[in-house]
Design a protein around this motif. Structure first.
Motif, PDB file in Angstrom:
ATOM      1  N   GLY A 253       0.829  -1.193   0.000  1.00 13.74           N
ATOM      2  CA  GLY A 253       0.000   0.000   0.000  1.00 13.74           C
ATOM      3  C   GLY A 253       0.866   1.247   0.000  1.00 13.74           C
ATOM      4  N   VAL A 273      -4.293  -4.365   2.220  1.00 16.55           N
ATOM      5  CA  VAL A 273      -2.853  -4.245   1.986  1.00 16.55           C
ATOM      6  C   VAL A 273      -2.117  -5.013   3.085  1.00 16.55           C
ATOM      7  CG1 VAL A 273      -3.137  -1.984   0.907  1.00 16.55           C
ATOM      8  CG2 VAL A 273      -2.611  -2.117   3.341  1.00 16.55           C
ATOM      9  N   ILE A 289      -9.422   0.916   4.396  1.00 14.33           N
ATOM     10  CA  ILE A 289      -8.154   0.178   4.370  1.00 14.33           C
ATOM     11  C   ILE A 289      -8.130  -0.873   5.473  1.00 14.33           C
ATOM     12  CG2 ILE A 289      -5.646   0.361   4.617  1.00 14.33           C
ATOM     13  CD1 ILE A 289      -5.870   3.218   3.530  1.00 14.33           C
TER      14      ILE A 289
END
Length: 317
Positions: A253, A273, A289
């Motif tokens: 990421g 990620v 995320i």
């Protein structure tokens, strides 16, 4: 070189100390004591505060953003310090290999900076490299020392398997088909390919979808997410073609420039990620995320390297 009787020591630069500490915790070791910082004029300062004479030393230092050049310089100076301190073997664990995308001369008068970085690393005195999901596997050929390129695919496949619904794996470009196909074969799900046309580096003009995604949970798979322009446009394209939901899984990421805002504005449900580079601040700024921990995998790779055991058994895919 046999290292079975050598003491194992792990040190960290400033790039990702949380990952280094997690690796040490997994291995039941204390993180090596090293002062890494800068002099007042900006030069890198390294002072080893414990002996590493005749030790098998591992340096955890991804050359990741936002300070790629500083992180690379820290790695080189730490390696030089350890070589001069009579370490028996020095291995760099570089989860994010900076300059990996500059691996060929793709235009007139362009440098091959990935090769230059490989030369610098070898001149600094490193004996071995452990890295994760190189942008191009042939970068291993830039080195005259052993390079172990680990893969996040098994961890990513485990995450995808837990997602609800009928899934399809999507490669966001032709270059990532091999990676996406490995995961689709492992999970026994269909593979879809997106052909993208670029205006210039980092800017995508349009996308053509090859495959059927209507009513499916689409999982985009790539090695890295930088400015997230590709992921944003790919998610939009998949939704327009009737996808039920769109996820993205990448090894690195990078998330530079407008990436976080693009993620928030995109059709993506989640971006997954690894913690190959620090993600705490990115997770605070963007709720989409999610992070997969690679510390146990790196710890096992270090243990096996130290004991002279095979690493390939870590990747049954």
């Amino acid at each position: 070189m046999s290292t079975r009787r050598l003491e194992l020591k792990i040190f960290s630069g400033t790039a990702n100390p949380e990952l280094a500490q997690s690796i040490c915790t997994t291995l039941g070791l204390d993180l090596g004591d090293a002062g890494v910082g800068k002099f007042s004029n900006g030069e890198t300062s390294v002072q080893l505060k414990e002996s590493c004479r005749d030790c098998d030393v591992f340096i955890i230092q991804p050359t990741c953003n936002p300070d790629v050049n500083d992180n690379l310089m820290e790695l080189l100076v730490m390696a030089d310090a350890m070589r001069r301190a009579s370490a028996a073997r020095i291995t760099a664990v570089i989860p994010v290999f900076g300059y990996a995308r500059q691996d060929k001369k793709d235009k007139s008068r362009a440098p091959i900076t990935g090769k230059l970085v490989a030369n610098l690393i070898q001149v600094a005195g490193l004996d071995r490299i452990i890295t994760l999901d190189l942008h191009a596997s042939q970068i291993q050929g830039f080195f005259d020392i052993p390079v172990d390129n680990l893969f996040a695919e098994p961890l990513i496949a485990r995450y995808i398997k837990r997602l609800p619904g009928d899934k399809v794996i999507v490669s966001p470009d032709a270059g990532g088909v091999k990676r996406a196909k490995a995961i689709s074969d492992h999970l026994d799900v269909p593979l879809v390919i997106i052909h993208k046309e670029r205006k210039k580096a980092g800017e995508v003009a349009g996308m053509i979808l090859v495959g059927e995604v209507k009513g499916m949970v689409c999982v985009l798979v790539d090695d890295m997410a930088d400015t997230c322009g590709t992921l944003q446009l790919a998610a939009k394209t998949l939704k327009e073609q009737g996808a039920a939901a769109v996820y993205a899984c990448v090894s690195h990421g990078v998330l530079s420039g407008p990436a976080l805002q693009r993620l928030e504005d995109s059709e993506l449900t989640e971006l997954v990620v690894t913690n190959s580079s620090p993600q705490v601040e990115n997770m605070r700024k963007c709720s989409k995320i999610k992070v997969i921990d690679i510390a146990p995998m790196l710890a096992e790779a270090i243990r096996r390297t130290h004991n002279g055991e095979s690493i390939s058994v870590l990747f049954p895919m």
